[in-house]
Design a protein around this motif. Structure first.
Motif, PDB file in Angstrom:
ATOM      1  N   GLY A 252      -2.084  11.764  -3.585  1.00 31.02           N
ATOM      2  CA  GLY A 252      -1.154  10.661  -3.717  1.00 31.02           C
ATOM      3  C   GLY A 252      -1.638   9.604  -4.699  1.00 31.02           C
ATOM      4  N   ASN A 253      -0.677   8.813  -5.207  1.00 35.04           N
ATOM      5  CA  ASN A 253      -1.024   7.735  -6.142  1.00 35.04           C
ATOM      6  C   ASN A 253      -1.663   6.557  -5.396  1.00 35.04           C
ATOM      7  N   THR A 254      -2.460   5.790  -6.120  1.00 39.52           N
ATOM      8  CA  THR A 254      -3.123   4.634  -5.502  1.00 39.52           C
ATOM      9  C   THR A 254      -3.629   3.708  -6.600  1.00 39.52           C
TER      10      THR A 254
ATOM     11  N   LEU B  79       0.844  -1.192   0.000  1.00 37.63           N
ATOM     12  CA  LEU B  79       0.000   0.000   0.000  1.00 37.63           C
ATOM     13  C   LEU B  79       0.880   1.243   0.000  1.00 37.63           C
ATOM     14  N   PRO B  80       1.097   1.895  -1.145  1.00 39.11           N
ATOM     15  CA  PRO B  80       1.856   3.156  -1.145  1.00 39.11           C
ATOM     16  C   PRO B  80       1.002   4.294  -0.595  1.00 39.11           C
ATOM     17  N   VAL B  81       1.582   5.142   0.202  1.00 42.72           N
ATOM     18  CA  VAL B  81       0.855   6.277   0.760  1.00 42.72           C
ATOM     19  C   VAL B  81       1.832   7.444   0.944  1.00 42.72           C
ATOM     20  N   ASP B  82       1.391   8.646   0.608  1.00 40.31           N
ATOM     21  CA  ASP B  82       2.186   9.859   0.784  1.00 40.31           C
ATOM     22  C   ASP B  82       1.455  10.735   1.789  1.00 40.31           C
TER      23      ASP B  82
ATOM     24  N   ALA C 260      -7.441  11.387 -13.303  1.00 40.45           N
ATOM     25  CA  ALA C 260      -7.268  10.528 -14.478  1.00 40.45           C
ATOM     26  C   ALA C 260      -7.049   9.089 -14.016  1.00 40.45           C
ATOM     27  N   VAL C 261      -8.038   8.230 -14.268  1.00 40.64           N
ATOM     28  CA  VAL C 261      -8.001   6.845 -13.811  1.00 40.64           C
ATOM     29  C   VAL C 261      -7.762   5.934 -15.010  1.00 40.64           C
TER      30      VAL C 261
ATOM     31  N   ASP D 287      -1.963   7.638 -10.905  1.00 44.07           N
ATOM     32  CA  ASP D 287      -0.525   7.810 -10.732  1.00 44.07           C
ATOM     33  C   ASP D 287      -0.148   8.969  -9.820  1.00 44.07           C
ATOM     34  N   GLY D 288      -1.132   9.746  -9.329  1.00 43.73           N
ATOM     35  CA  GLY D 288      -0.854  10.814  -8.377  1.00 43.73           C
ATOM     36  C   GLY D 288      -0.531  12.146  -9.048  1.00 43.73           C
ATOM     37  N   ASN D 289      -0.646  13.224  -8.250  1.00 43.69           N
ATOM     38  CA  ASN D 289      -0.234  14.554  -8.691  1.00 43.69           C
ATOM     39  C   ASN D 289       0.321  15.295  -7.479  1.00 43.69           C
TER      40      ASN D 289
END
Length: 582
Positions: free
Chosen positions: A255-257, A157-160, A205-206, A249-251
């Motif tokens: 965050g990206n998810t 799980l990436p998280v910023d 943008a998904v 992809d995040g901006n």
């Protein structure tokens, strides 16, 4: 109570069931430790989780499920944290020390194991933990080790924490995708989570991907956070198990998810003739070449079955190229067109049988010259039998003048459902006589490992007729997966098999009395190879002489089976169990 005289085994050999014989032989082979085969079945598991920012802390919330969607209670999920920089990594140890459950009401628990957090799931398989960390990017790695009967699972799980956390969700959740349609429509909802609250996020943008990571569609969310997709079903992959993923992809601000979900790609089969309509002599066999296809190409594997009326007259395996050649062989006296039905049976659940193919085949009856060798052979055989009986005559009981057909338990779909209602109806019959079985019980069950969940139950009327519907919470227009249909009567043995397609069923049950006779016959055939067929009494005599292994138990068992099978009492489940106790 006086028992009728024992009958020789030849009187009942023709009633024996080959499937039961194979089962008994398998049980005998398994009883030998040297020949035993160890079989281990393992289920699957998966972790559904999300990492987000909550009150300036990292919140990791998720659920541990088996491959059937059932929660794992009291299991342990390990969570580790990694950072993108050495500065951020130095804060991980202090953050782990501050870890707590998300709420004092949570039934889950958090403990430390080395450099990881040990999260224990509650009764619903859920877990939730809060960790104090600086506003930097991190990756949460979750791992479940599994057990003897369940495989493990993991998730990254990436998280910023310096950017808002985005959550993606399918609406509705995809499960079964029909490849019969050219386009599949699905929506993804994007929302940001802050302090436990969700807000629709526009302008996101998904991208949609299949399980191989190939992008199959893109869309941007509206002001309410919803993105609608129209996907070419050819991009989803072939029929079978798969996965669909949504990725952002995040901006700078968000965050990206990504999120993924398993899907079951299904397709209906079409059977077509491969060439002109064949013709020929039915008794010699008429080859019928067919091609088996679905909307996207050929169907590899499975079986084609040919029927005249309700009688199976031929079957063939479908090749990897979707071709099959069925040889229909049956007795037919006239020169006329005979309707032959060709049905497809799937080798796995990805392909659903479509409408059967009905072919009107010109059939020629056998000529007299073709019959003449058979007539002469029959005369010779008859003469040889008469001479043999004259030269060596022995006492034998009279053979019944009307042989009854072998009873075979079966559960067949005789007509598909006319509408979309998930309903089964039909009749339950005696497999030996064809008479209706009144007050037979039918149950629909779902099995998960050692647990059996009853879903529906009904009972036949005086004509053996029944009607049973799939409960609304499990309703589907497709053939139900993972369900078992069970049928049995007070005097009829249990029949259990995967739930068939919706429609009209013909269910044939075998009487418990005949089942006991078949078991005695098959054991005799296995124990006394060669020689004349013994009666149950002679079988006991051989056992007492020591010529049959485990003779004492066999004597008691043979006595009970003979008493139950030939006595005047009804053979119900209790009597059958009493005979089995020996």
């Amino acid at each position: 109570m006086a028992l009728p005289p024992p009958r020789p085994l030849s009187w009942i050999l023709h009633r024996s069931n080959s499937l039961l014989l194979a089962t008994l032989l398998a049980l005998v082979s398994f009883s030998s430790p040297a020949a035993a085969t160890r079989v281990q079945l393992r289920g699957g598991s998966r972790i559904q989780a999300a990492a987000s920012r909550s009150g300036g802390k990292l919140e990791v919330r998720g659920q541990l499920l088996d491959d059937g969607g059932n929660p794992f209670h009291g299991e342990h999920v390990l969570a580790t944290l990694t950072a993108s920089s050495a500065e951020a990594q130095s804060s991980v140890a202090a953050g782990l020390a501050s870890a707590t459950t998300c709420s004092a009401r949570d039934a889950t628990s958090v403990s430390h194991r080395g450099g990881a957090l040990d999260l224990r799931t509650d009764e619903q398989g859920r877990f939730c933990v809060l960790v104090t960390l600086p506003p930097l990017p991190f990756v949460v790695k979750l791992a479940y080790a599994g057990g003897p009967l369940v495989g493990g699972a993991d998730a990254d799980l990436p998280v910023d924490l310096g950017r808002r956390t985005l959550a993606l969700a399918f609406a509705p959740t995809p499960r079964v995708v029909s490849l019969d349609e050219p386009v599949w429509t699905v929506a993804v909802v994007a929302s940001t989570q802050e302090d436990g609250s969700l807000h629709g996020e526009g302008g996101i943008a998904v991208a949609l991907e299949n399980e191989h990571g190939k992008t199959i569609a893109t869309a941007t969310t509206d002001s309410g956070g919803r993105a609608a997709f129209r996907v070419d079903t050819a991009e989803l992959g072939p029929p079978g198990k798969g996965e669909v993923r949504a990725r952002f992809d995040g901006n700078e601000a968000v965050g990206n998810t990504k999120v993924s979900f398993p899907i079951d790609r299904r397709a209906h089969v079409q059977v077509a003739l491969d060439g002109p309509v064949p013709s020929g002599v039915a008794e010699e066999g008429i080859p019928i070449a067919v091609q088996v296809k679905w909307r996207g190409g050929v169907v590899p594997g499975g079986t084609i079955e040919a029927r005249v009326g309700t009688t199976v007259v031929g079957a063939a395996t479908v090749s990897e190229s979707g071709a099959a050649s069925v040889v229909a062989t049956f007795a037919w006296e006239k020169d006329e067109a005979v309707p032959i039905t060709l049905r497809y049976a799937s080798a796995h659940g990805a392909f659903d049988p479509g409408e059967p193919l009905l072919v009107s085949v010109p059939v020629h009856g056998p000529s007299f010259l073709r019959r003449l060798p058979l007539v002469l052979a029959a005369v010779l055989v008859f003469g040889w039998l008469v001479l043999g009986r004259t030269e060596r005559r022995r006492k034998a009981p009279a053979v019944a003048t009307a042989r009854e057909r072998d009873p075979v338990p079966e559960m067949l779909v005789v007509a598909p459902a006319k509408g979309t209602d998930p309903v089964w109806n039909g009749r339950v019959l005696d497999a030996h006589t064809g008479d209706p079985v009144a007050h037979a019980t039918l149950r629909l069950e779902r099995t998960a490992f050692t647990q059996v969940e009853p879903l529906a139950r009904t009972e036949t009327d005086a004509r053996g007729a029944f009607r049973m519907a799939l409960p609304a919470e499990h309703a589907t227009t497709e053939r139900p997966q993972g369900l078992v249909m069970v049928a049995e009567g007070r005097l009829f043995a249990r029949l259990s098999q995967p739930a068939p397609a919706f429609g009209e069923l013909r269910i044939a049950l075998v009487a418990r009395r005949r089942k006991l006779l078949d078991r005695l016959v098959e054991y005799a055939r296995w124990s006394l190879r060669g020689g004349p067929d013994p009666t149950p009494g002679e079988l006991r005599a051989h056992a007492r002489k020591g010529s049959i292994p485990d003779g004492d138990r066999l004597v008691e068992w043979a006595d009970r089976v003979e008493h139950a099978a030939y006595g005047g009492d009804e053979v119900d489940a209790a009597v059958e169990a009493w005979a089995d106790e020996a």
